[in-house]
Design an enzyme around this catalytic site. Sequence first.
Site: not given
Length: 311
Positions: A17, A83-84, A89, A133
Amino acid sequence: MTATVRAPGRVNLIGEHTDYSGGLVLPVAIQLGITVAFEPADRLELDAPGGEPYAAAVWDELAALGRRDVGLRGAVDADLPQGAGLGSSGAFEVAVALALCDVAGLELEPLELAQACRRAEQRAVGVPSGILDQAASLLGRAGHALLLDCATLEHRWVPLPQDVAILVLDSGERHSLEASGYADRRRELERGDPRRVRHVQTENARVREMVAALERGDPAALGPIFAAGHASLRDDYEVSTPTLDALVATALAAGAFAARMTGGGFGGSIVALAEPARAEDVLAHAGVDGWIVRSSDGAIRRRTGSTPDRA
Ligand code: GLA
């Protein structure tokens, strides 16, 4: 099909973050990823259930960069769980973007492509994510972590120690980022909420500490850095969950010497470090899906029957 692209997922070692406020991140591209086999076609025909909004958004972002209107027919094959917290994505966007560039003969610099894919993510699902990502998927290097300054996009590769195994343990808890507090956290940070700001400041310092520890060959320093990072995500940023907290404790009790949640949080995975001889034991004791991660090169393109090109 005439060509394939393979885009890896990533595990973020530290720097969570921090990307969307121009901070530091330290991801590793991993052996799990997304492969698209494709050939030119009139339209975009991709067999990717659930992936349509992302693919359409990537198409639009590349069109804005001047991509010719050439379609493709493609089949997607993924061994990266969705989603892990492993950047699935982002890896999907990168794979689609490289395939679309390929059929249109468009060459873009990896970071320009990463930024287009990041914008596509926001366009597709409204998640105001950072570049972590997509940059990791494009710029990863086997045997290394990527140190990226998300403000300047300056980056370099930091060698990973041979004698440390990196494990990912999937809590199985799924909260899609768009439905979770991801956008809330970003807003709170931008408004200057003191605890959110403190997380980002201390996390950026932890990235620097981690790089220094890796560079002086001091794995013993990594446990306390991970512990402080996890506590900060739990208490100051409030993106961990009781399930993730418990999995961190389980990994440490099973012999890992460092463990923390990784990725956006609200579910997903933890990353743990262990002596290679103990890694299988940690996996077995955790009682969840997990992987001993191999660092991998960033996304590659391959013509059928030829050797791979780095993106
Ligand atoms: C998700 C986002 C990234 C990053 C991480 C948290 O993975 O896609 O951009 O913000 O969460 O570090």
